[in-house]
Structure formats: C-alpha cells, structure tokens
Write an enzyme that holds these catalytic residues in place. Structure first.
Site, PDB file in Angstrom:
ATOM      1  N   GLY A 197       0.529  -4.852   0.913  1.00 56.41           N
ATOM      2  CA  GLY A 197      -0.663  -4.866   0.062  1.00 56.41           C
ATOM      3  C   GLY A 197      -0.415  -5.540  -1.283  1.00 56.41           C
ATOM      4  O   GLY A 197      -1.354  -6.052  -1.898  1.00 56.41           O
TER       5      GLY A 197
ATOM      6  N   GLU B 263      -0.868  -9.077  -0.582  1.00 55.39           N
ATOM      7  CA  GLU B 263      -2.300  -9.264  -0.299  1.00 55.39           C
ATOM      8  C   GLU B 263      -3.133  -9.193  -1.583  1.00 55.39           C
ATOM      9  O   GLU B 263      -4.082  -9.957  -1.758  1.00 55.39           O
ATOM     10  CB  GLU B 263      -2.752  -8.218   0.728  1.00 55.39           C
ATOM     11  CG  GLU B 263      -2.120  -8.482   2.100  1.00 55.39           C
ATOM     12  CD  GLU B 263      -2.209  -7.298   3.049  1.00 55.39           C
ATOM     13  OE1 GLU B 263      -1.781  -6.190   2.654  1.00 55.39           O
ATOM     14  OE2 GLU B 263      -2.700  -7.469   4.166  1.00 55.39           O
TER      15      GLU B 263
ATOM     16  N   ALA C 182       0.870  -1.174   0.000  1.00 57.35           N
ATOM     17  CA  ALA C 182       0.000   0.000   0.000  1.00 57.35           C
ATOM     18  C   ALA C 182       0.906   1.223   0.000  1.00 57.35           C
ATOM     19  O   ALA C 182       2.059   1.162   0.457  1.00 57.35           O
ATOM     20  CB  ALA C 182      -0.878  -0.021   1.238  1.00 57.35           C
TER      21      ALA C 182
ATOM     22  N   GLU D 282       4.599  -4.977   7.120  1.00 61.90           N
ATOM     23  CA  GLU D 282       3.923  -3.861   7.797  1.00 61.90           C
ATOM     24  C   GLU D 282       4.442  -3.653   9.213  1.00 61.90           C
ATOM     25  O   GLU D 282       4.462  -2.532   9.719  1.00 61.90           O
ATOM     26  CB  GLU D 282       2.404  -4.119   7.837  1.00 61.90           C
ATOM     27  CG  GLU D 282       1.719  -4.083   6.482  1.00 61.90           C
ATOM     28  CD  GLU D 282       1.684  -5.424   5.758  1.00 61.90           C
ATOM     29  OE1 GLU D 282       2.437  -6.356   6.141  1.00 61.90           O
ATOM     30  OE2 GLU D 282       0.896  -5.544   4.797  1.00 61.90           O
TER      31      GLU D 282
HETATM   32  N1  CAA Z   1       4.635   3.138  -0.719  1.00 62.20           N
HETATM   33  C1  CAA Z   1       5.049   4.305  -1.282  1.00 62.20           C
HETATM   34  N2  CAA Z   1       6.206   4.425  -1.965  1.00 62.20           N
HETATM   35  C2  CAA Z   1       6.969   3.325  -2.070  1.00 62.20           C
HETATM   36  C3  CAA Z   1       6.602   2.092  -1.513  1.00 62.20           C
HETATM   37  C4  CAA Z   1       5.368   2.035  -0.814  1.00 62.20           C
HETATM   38  N3  CAA Z   1       4.897   0.883  -0.262  1.00 62.20           N
HETATM   39  N4  CAA Z   1       7.578   1.190  -1.779  1.00 62.20           N
HETATM   40  C5  CAA Z   1       8.514   1.828  -2.500  1.00 62.20           C
HETATM   41  N5  CAA Z   1       8.151   3.126  -2.678  1.00 62.20           N
HETATM   42  C6  CAA Z   1       8.879   4.175  -3.375  1.00 62.20           C
HETATM   43  C7  CAA Z   1      10.062   4.650  -2.563  1.00 62.20           C
HETATM   44  O1  CAA Z   1       9.658   5.613  -1.611  1.00 62.20           O
HETATM   45  C8  CAA Z   1      10.937   5.232  -3.642  1.00 62.20           C
HETATM   46  O2  CAA Z   1      10.429   6.496  -4.009  1.00 62.20           O
HETATM   47  P1  CAA Z   1      11.422   7.787  -4.055  1.00 62.20           P
HETATM   48  O3  CAA Z   1      12.355   7.470  -5.190  1.00 62.20           O
HETATM   49  O4  CAA Z   1      10.496   8.920  -4.329  1.00 62.20           O
HETATM   50  O5  CAA Z   1      12.126   7.837  -2.750  1.00 62.20           O
HETATM   51  C9  CAA Z   1      10.690   4.307  -4.828  1.00 62.20           C
HETATM   52  O6  CAA Z   1       9.456   3.649  -4.562  1.00 62.20           O
HETATM   53  C10 CAA Z   1      11.770   3.239  -4.994  1.00 62.20           C
HETATM   54  O7  CAA Z   1      11.884   2.582  -3.743  1.00 62.20           O
HETATM   55  P2  CAA Z   1      13.298   2.314  -3.031  1.00 62.20           P
HETATM   56  O8  CAA Z   1      14.255   3.416  -3.352  1.00 62.20           O
HETATM   57  O9  CAA Z   1      13.034   2.036  -1.588  1.00 62.20           O
HETATM   58  O10 CAA Z   1      13.737   0.993  -3.824  1.00 62.20           O
HETATM   59  P3  CAA Z   1      14.713  -0.154  -3.319  1.00 62.20           P
HETATM   60  O11 CAA Z   1      14.991  -1.010  -4.499  1.00 62.20           O
HETATM   61  O12 CAA Z   1      15.867   0.429  -2.569  1.00 62.20           O
HETATM   62  O13 CAA Z   1      13.860  -1.004  -2.227  1.00 62.20           O
HETATM   63  C11 CAA Z   1      11.894  -2.118  -1.428  1.00 62.20           C
HETATM   64  C12 CAA Z   1      12.761  -1.744  -2.642  1.00 62.20           C
HETATM   65  C13 CAA Z   1      12.667  -3.099  -0.521  1.00 62.20           C
HETATM   66  C14 CAA Z   1      10.627  -2.784  -1.941  1.00 62.20           C
HETATM   67  C15 CAA Z   1      11.563  -0.841  -0.610  1.00 62.20           C
HETATM   68  O14 CAA Z   1      11.044   0.142  -1.508  1.00 62.20           O
HETATM   69  C16 CAA Z   1      10.543  -1.038   0.464  1.00 62.20           C
HETATM   70  O15 CAA Z   1      10.860  -1.570   1.501  1.00 62.20           O
HETATM   71  N6  CAA Z   1       9.275  -0.594   0.249  1.00 62.20           N
HETATM   72  C17 CAA Z   1       8.247  -0.627   1.236  1.00 62.20           C
HETATM   73  C18 CAA Z   1       7.721  -2.044   1.446  1.00 62.20           C
HETATM   74  C19 CAA Z   1       6.636  -2.062   2.520  1.00 62.20           C
HETATM   75  O16 CAA Z   1       6.888  -1.759   3.655  1.00 62.20           O
HETATM   76  N7  CAA Z   1       5.406  -2.423   2.120  1.00 62.20           N
HETATM   77  C20 CAA Z   1       4.296  -2.475   2.996  1.00 62.20           C
HETATM   78  C21 CAA Z   1       3.512  -1.205   2.897  1.00 62.20           C
HETATM   79  S1  CAA Z   1       2.238  -1.095   4.148  1.00 62.20           S
HETATM   80  C22 CAA Z   1       0.988  -2.044   3.564  1.00 62.20           C
HETATM   81  O17 CAA Z   1       1.045  -2.600   2.488  1.00 62.20           O
HETATM   82  C23 CAA Z   1      -0.197  -2.140   4.495  1.00 62.20           C
HETATM   83  C24 CAA Z   1      -1.172  -3.193   4.136  1.00 62.20           C
HETATM   84  O18 CAA Z   1      -1.367  -4.171   4.796  1.00 62.20           O
HETATM   85  C25 CAA Z   1      -1.994  -3.048   2.953  1.00 62.20           C
END
Ligand code: CAA
Length: 257
Positions: free
Chosen positions: A108, A111, A65, A131
């Site tokens: 998400g 999911e 998400a 999360e």
């Molecule tokens: N939401 C918003 N933006 C996101 C995102 C997310 N879930 N995941 C990645 N992005 C964005 C980053 O902020 C970044 O944007 P900027 O360039 O503007 O900073 C861009 O995508 C590229 O991401 P990274 O630079 O972090 O890429 P990476 O290759 O270094 O890492 C990754 C990849 C390990 C997937 C890392 O992006 C990450 O950990 N993302 C978040 C994963 C996460 O925590 N997901 C759960 C979200 S909460 C949820 O989903 C709740 C639910 O139950 C529904």
C-alpha cells in the site's frame, strides 16, 4: 481536525503531509486513511495552497497496508465494506500531489505513492508489491497502476516475486520522476511543489487533469480533451499575463483568474 497519525503543515503555498507512525514503519491503517483524506481535501479547499507533498520518514515512506489491522478480516467484511475503496478518494485531489519517498514504499505504500501525481525518490528508496508473500495480492491499485507505469513484464516480476526495486531501477523504468540524495529529498520535493504552486492554478489543474486522462481514454479522445482545455485557458487573465510577461521579459504575476 486533530491528527494523530500524520503531521500536517504548510510551507508557503505548499501543503506538507508527513506520515507519522514510526513504530509501524508508517503502515497504512484506517485512521491514516481518514486523516490523509481530510488533510488532502482541506488543502484542496484552501485557496492559499497550490500543491501538496506527501512524505514519510527516512526509513519508510510506508511499509504497506497495516497487516495487523487486516489480519482477521473476513471475505464478507472485505467485500461488503469494499475494503480499500476509500483510498481512491486521494486520486480525486484536483491540486497536484507529489510523493517524496525515502526508504520502504511497499504494498500500500508503493500504491499510495503511485496515487500521487509524481514520485521523487531518495537514493535509499525501495519499492515493492510484496503482498504475494502474505498470501494475497495488491489491493490498492498496484496491479493496475504499476503495470501502467513500468509495463507488464516488470509489474508481473514485482507482483509475482514480491521483490523490491531500488531507486535507480525505479527511475530507469519510469516509476519515479527523479532520484535525489536522501538528505535532500524533502527540500527537493518542496522546491518542486513551490514551483508548481507559483504557476497559474487553473492551468496547473487542467494540465494535471489532461495527463491523467491519458490513462483513461483513447489517444484521439485524449487529444481532443487536451485541445479543449487548452482553448479554454485563453479565457483566463493568467494566459494574457503569462504571455505578456514573456514578451516583456519579466516574471509573470499570476492571479489564478
Ligand atoms: N503492517 C503492520 N505493521 C508493520 C508493517 C505493516 N505493513 N510493516 C512493518 N510493520 C511493523 C512491524 O510489525 C514491526 O512492529 P513490532 O516492532 O511491533 O514488531 C515494526 O513495524 C518494524 O518492522 P520490522 O521489525 O519488520 O522492521 P525491519 O527493518 O526488520 O523490516 C520491512 C522492514 C522489510 C519493511 C518489514 O517490516 C516488512 O516486510 N514489512 C511488511 C511489508 C509488506 O508486506 N507490505 C505489504 C502489506 S499488505 C498491503 O499493503 C496490501 C495492499 O495491497 C494494500
């Protein structure tokens, strides 16, 4: 509808939806939700379409998400809007939906993949419910669907540590139906969807309904439900055609009637 966050195409009888927010690794925001629901409902209403594929990019199916959209939300807003309830709409699609997952399917994203009927994974796929690392927990069904797919121990491990599992582990524990080389993912998913779309649509829809019922009822009720649907298929021209084609050693020509 003009789509901005997804690409919607048809390939023969298959509806193909590609998540398309590359700069955010296909993070799922409210616009993605609205567009996905519209696209899936559109394909469900389209008599020329027999199955769908939802996919992302080679780097990310969806990284979760959209954290930036969620960051400032208050408890009251989350509760009153029933934040995330809209995603359940996708699970009401009556035609089959395959998730073709390469790269990250996190939070998400994992999911969403689990809301589909089955998951075909590229060998570079990574699944996770991270999360907990953000001070929250799964909110789009992860704690429930992942547990049903992989069992309590592994679901707890994934939800409590936030670790990722690779494609091989996901296949071993039953989260995905098959793993294919990353370069062949879309082709394999489209092939599977095209195969399904060539079968008799009512029997495909009933088979989907019956398997889904297994998650929601007792064994005895599920067996009764299955048998009633099975009986009803004998009212179709396609049952006569399918069985006649077998006996006559030819390919069936289904009419969806
Ligand atoms: N939401 C918003 N933006 C996101 C995102 C997310 N879930 N995941 C990645 N992005 C964005 C980053 O902020 C970044 O944007 P900027 O360039 O503007 O900073 C861009 O995508 C590229 O991401 P990274 O630079 O972090 O890429 P990476 O290759 O270094 O890492 C990754 C990849 C390990 C997937 C890392 O992006 C990450 O950990 N993302 C978040 C994963 C996460 O925590 N997901 C759960 C979200 S909460 C949820 O989903 C709740 C639910 O139950 C529904």
């Amino acid at each position: 509808m003009a789509y901005e966050t997804i690409i919607v195409e048809t390939r023969g009888k298959v509806g193909l939806i590609t998540l398309n927010r590359p700069k955010a690794l296909n993070a799922l925001n409210s616009q993605v939700l609205a567009e996905l629901v519209a696209a899936v409902n559109g394909f469900c209403a389209n008599a020329d379409i027999g199955a769908m594929v939802i996919t992302g990019s080679e780097k990310a199916f969806a990284a979760g998400a959209d954290i930036k959209e969620m960051q400032a939300i208050s408890f009251v807003d989350a509760y009153v809007q029933d934040f995330f309830v809209g995603w359940e709409e996708l699970t009401r699609a009556r035609k089959p939906v395959i998730a073709a997952v390469a790269g990250y399917a996190l939070g998400g994203g994992c999911e969403l993949a689990m809301m589909c009927d089955f998951i075909i994974a590229a060998d570079n796929a990574k699944f996770g419910q991270p999360e907990i690392t953000l001070g929250v927990m799964p909110g789009m069904g992860g704690s429930q669907r992942l547990t049903r797919f992989v069992g309590k121990s592994k679901a707890m491990d994934m939800c409590l540590t936030g670790r990722m599992m690779d494609a091989a582990e996901a296949e071993r524990c039953g989260l995905v139906s098959r793993v294919v080389p990353a370069g062949e993912l879309l082709e394999e998913a489209l092939k599977a969807a095209a195969k399904i779309a060539d079968f008799s649509l009512p029997s495909v829809m009933m088979a989907k309904e019956a398997v889904n019922r297994a998650y929601e009822t007792t064994l005895a009720e599920g067996l009764r439900f299955e048998r009633r649907l099975f009986h009803s298929l004998f009212a179709l021209d396609d049952q006569k055609e399918g069985m006649a084609a077998f006996v006559e050693k030819r390919k069936p020509n289904f009419s969806n009637r």
